[in-house]
Design a protein around this motif. Structure first.
Motif, PDB file in Angstrom:
ATOM      1  N   MET A 181       0.838  -1.193   0.000  1.00  0.00           N
ATOM      2  CA  MET A 181       0.000   0.000   0.000  1.00  0.00           C
ATOM      3  C   MET A 181       0.877   1.248   0.000  1.00  0.00           C
ATOM      4  N   SER A 182       0.499   2.224  -0.783  1.00  0.00           N
ATOM      5  CA  SER A 182       1.304   3.434  -0.931  1.00  0.00           C
ATOM      6  C   SER A 182       1.055   4.419   0.212  1.00  0.00           C
ATOM      7  N   SER A 183       2.049   5.222   0.484  1.00  0.00           N
ATOM      8  CA  SER A 183       1.939   6.231   1.533  1.00  0.00           C
ATOM      9  C   SER A 183       1.148   7.454   1.065  1.00  0.00           C
ATOM     10  N   ILE A 184       0.900   7.530  -0.251  1.00  0.00           N
ATOM     11  CA  ILE A 184       0.157   8.667  -0.806  1.00  0.00           C
ATOM     12  C   ILE A 184      -0.834   8.186  -1.853  1.00  0.00           C
ATOM     13  N   TYR A 185      -1.774   9.071  -2.168  1.00  0.00           N
ATOM     14  CA  TYR A 185      -2.672   8.831  -3.292  1.00  0.00           C
ATOM     15  C   TYR A 185      -2.923  10.158  -3.993  1.00  0.00           C
ATOM     16  N   LEU A 186      -3.311  10.082  -5.244  1.00  0.00           N
ATOM     17  CA  LEU A 186      -3.621  11.266  -6.048  1.00  0.00           C
ATOM     18  C   LEU A 186      -5.108  11.294  -6.331  1.00  0.00           C
ATOM     19  N   ARG A 187      -5.653  12.497  -6.413  1.00  0.00           N
ATOM     20  CA  ARG A 187      -7.016  12.662  -6.892  1.00  0.00           C
ATOM     21  C   ARG A 187      -7.217  14.099  -7.347  1.00  0.00           C
ATOM     22  N   VAL A 188      -8.226  14.292  -8.180  1.00  0.00           N
ATOM     23  CA  VAL A 188      -8.563  15.654  -8.603  1.00  0.00           C
ATOM     24  C   VAL A 188      -9.136  16.390  -7.398  1.00  0.00           C
ATOM     25  N   TYR A 189      -8.992  17.699  -7.418  1.00  0.00           N
ATOM     26  CA  TYR A 189      -9.494  18.516  -6.324  1.00  0.00           C
ATOM     27  C   TYR A 189     -11.012  18.624  -6.359  1.00  0.00           C
ATOM     28  N   THR A 190     -11.588  18.799  -5.187  1.00  0.00           N
ATOM     29  CA  THR A 190     -12.990  19.170  -5.058  1.00  0.00           C
ATOM     30  C   THR A 190     -13.027  20.502  -4.312  1.00  0.00           C
ATOM     31  N   LYS A 191     -14.158  21.159  -4.312  1.00  0.00           N
ATOM     32  CA  LYS A 191     -14.242  22.459  -3.626  1.00  0.00           C
ATOM     33  C   LYS A 191     -13.935  22.327  -2.135  1.00  0.00           C
ATOM     34  N   GLU A 192     -14.124  21.111  -1.583  1.00  0.00           N
ATOM     35  CA  GLU A 192     -13.798  20.888  -0.170  1.00  0.00           C
ATOM     36  C   GLU A 192     -12.288  20.958   0.100  1.00  0.00           C
ATOM     37  N   ASP A 193     -11.482  20.934  -0.932  1.00  0.00           N
ATOM     38  CA  ASP A 193     -10.020  21.018  -0.782  1.00  0.00           C
ATOM     39  C   ASP A 193      -9.503  22.456  -0.751  1.00  0.00           C
ATOM     40  N   ALA A 194     -10.369  23.427  -0.960  1.00  0.00           N
ATOM     41  CA  ALA A 194      -9.920  24.814  -1.119  1.00  0.00           C
ATOM     42  C   ALA A 194      -9.127  25.321   0.083  1.00  0.00           C
ATOM     43  N   ARG A 230      -7.698  20.320 -21.570  1.00  0.00           N
ATOM     44  CA  ARG A 230      -6.656  21.346 -21.707  1.00  0.00           C
ATOM     45  C   ARG A 230      -5.514  21.132 -20.722  1.00  0.00           C
ATOM     46  N   SER A 231      -5.862  20.692 -19.515  1.00  0.00           N
ATOM     47  CA  SER A 231      -4.858  20.436 -18.487  1.00  0.00           C
ATOM     48  C   SER A 231      -5.491  19.594 -17.380  1.00  0.00           C
ATOM     49  N   TYR A 232      -4.619  19.054 -16.535  1.00  0.00           N
ATOM     50  CA  TYR A 232      -5.048  18.175 -15.447  1.00  0.00           C
ATOM     51  C   TYR A 232      -4.244  18.525 -14.208  1.00  0.00           C
ATOM     52  N   ALA A 233      -4.861  18.411 -13.037  1.00  0.00           N
ATOM     53  CA  ALA A 233      -4.142  18.631 -11.782  1.00  0.00           C
ATOM     54  C   ALA A 233      -4.654  17.633 -10.751  1.00  0.00           C
ATOM     55  N   PHE A 234      -3.712  17.036 -10.046  1.00  0.00           N
ATOM     56  CA  PHE A 234      -4.032  16.034  -9.044  1.00  0.00           C
ATOM     57  C   PHE A 234      -3.374  16.425  -7.730  1.00  0.00           C
ATOM     58  N   GLY A 235      -4.168  16.503  -6.675  1.00  0.00           N
ATOM     59  CA  GLY A 235      -3.618  16.730  -5.353  1.00  0.00           C
ATOM     60  C   GLY A 235      -2.916  15.475  -4.879  1.00  0.00           C
ATOM     61  N   ILE A 236      -1.844  15.655  -4.127  1.00  0.00           N
ATOM     62  CA  ILE A 236      -1.123  14.546  -3.503  1.00  0.00           C
ATOM     63  C   ILE A 236      -1.533  14.531  -2.033  1.00  0.00           C
ATOM     64  N   PHE A 237      -2.113  13.420  -1.612  1.00  0.00           N
ATOM     65  CA  PHE A 237      -2.626  13.307  -0.252  1.00  0.00           C
ATOM     66  C   PHE A 237      -1.932  12.165   0.474  1.00  0.00           C
ATOM     67  N   LEU A 238      -1.625  12.368   1.759  1.00  0.00           N
ATOM     68  CA  LEU A 238      -1.067  11.302   2.588  1.00  0.00           C
ATOM     69  C   LEU A 238      -2.173  10.290   2.876  1.00  0.00           C
ATOM     70  N   THR A 239      -1.906   9.029   2.648  1.00  0.00           N
ATOM     71  CA  THR A 239      -2.907   7.976   2.828  1.00  0.00           C
ATOM     72  C   THR A 239      -3.411   7.921   4.270  1.00  0.00           C
ATOM     73  N   GLU A 240      -2.504   8.039   5.206  1.00  0.00           N
ATOM     74  CA  GLU A 240      -2.863   7.870   6.616  1.00  0.00           C
ATOM     75  C   GLU A 240      -3.755   8.991   7.151  1.00  0.00           C
TER      76      GLU A 240
END
Length: 178
Positions: free
Chosen positions: A1-14, A61-71
């Motif tokens: 299992m990885s220490s991080i995961y990626l996902r697209v942002y949601t407004k809750e990440d602001a 046009r472009s993509y952005a993924f937040g890097i989040f700590l799994t734990e």
């Protein structure tokens, strides 16, 4: 299992994105050719950015993924893909930034590898490009550990911090990803 995961942002990440940006403002801006306006560091501007990122992704046009700590699900950085070129090239340029307190822990190499897999498999790119200033040894190591290979030098490619800077060019093909 990885220490991080990626996902697209949601407004809750602001709020987390604002906090990350403020804490790392000098660190992130040092490497940017165009410094963001000061009002970038506000919650409404972060919400606006997330909405723009969503629109850009929908329009390919472009993509952005937040890097989040799994734990803890803490946002610690970002991997992005810009300068999208579709057929016949099927390529884009990746960029990334990491909360400076997490530098040197291997997080970004994992994130870039995960992003490469996502960009190749889900978004059907054939080639990923990256450009790094020669003195940014940490970033060069990130790309090398993620499987990118050096292709050359772009002499005096971008005007950053008052000077024309050289960039080391890297690339990774879909079939080269381990």
């Amino acid at each position: 299992m990885s220490s991080i995961y990626l996902r697209v942002y949601t407004k809750e990440d602001a709020l987390a994105l604002l906090d990350l940006s403020i804490r790392n403002q000098g660190h992130f801006e040092h490497w940017m050719p165009v410094k963001p306006p000061k009002d970038t560091y506000t919650l409404p501007k972060q919400l606006e950015r997330i909405q723009q990122l969503e629109e850009n992704q929908k329009a390919d046009r472009s993509y952005a993924f937040g890097i989040f700590l799994t734990e803890t699900n803490q946002l610690v950085g970002e991997v992005s893909a810009a300068f999208v070129e579709r057929f016949p090239a099927e390529t884009c340029m990746i960029g990334y930034q990491l909360d400076q307190q997490y530098n040197g822990q291997g997080i970004m190499s994992i994130a870039v590898r995960q992003a490469a897999r996502l960009l190749f498999d889900e978004y059907q790119f054939h080639r990923l490009r990256a450009e790094v200033m020669p003195e940014n040894i940490g970033s060069i190591r990130v790309l090398e550990k993620a499987g990118f290979r050096q292709e050359g030098i772009a002499k005096k490619s971008l005007f950053i911090n008052g000077a024309w800077e050289d960039f080391v060019l890297f690339a990774l093909l879909k079939e080269e990803l381990e």
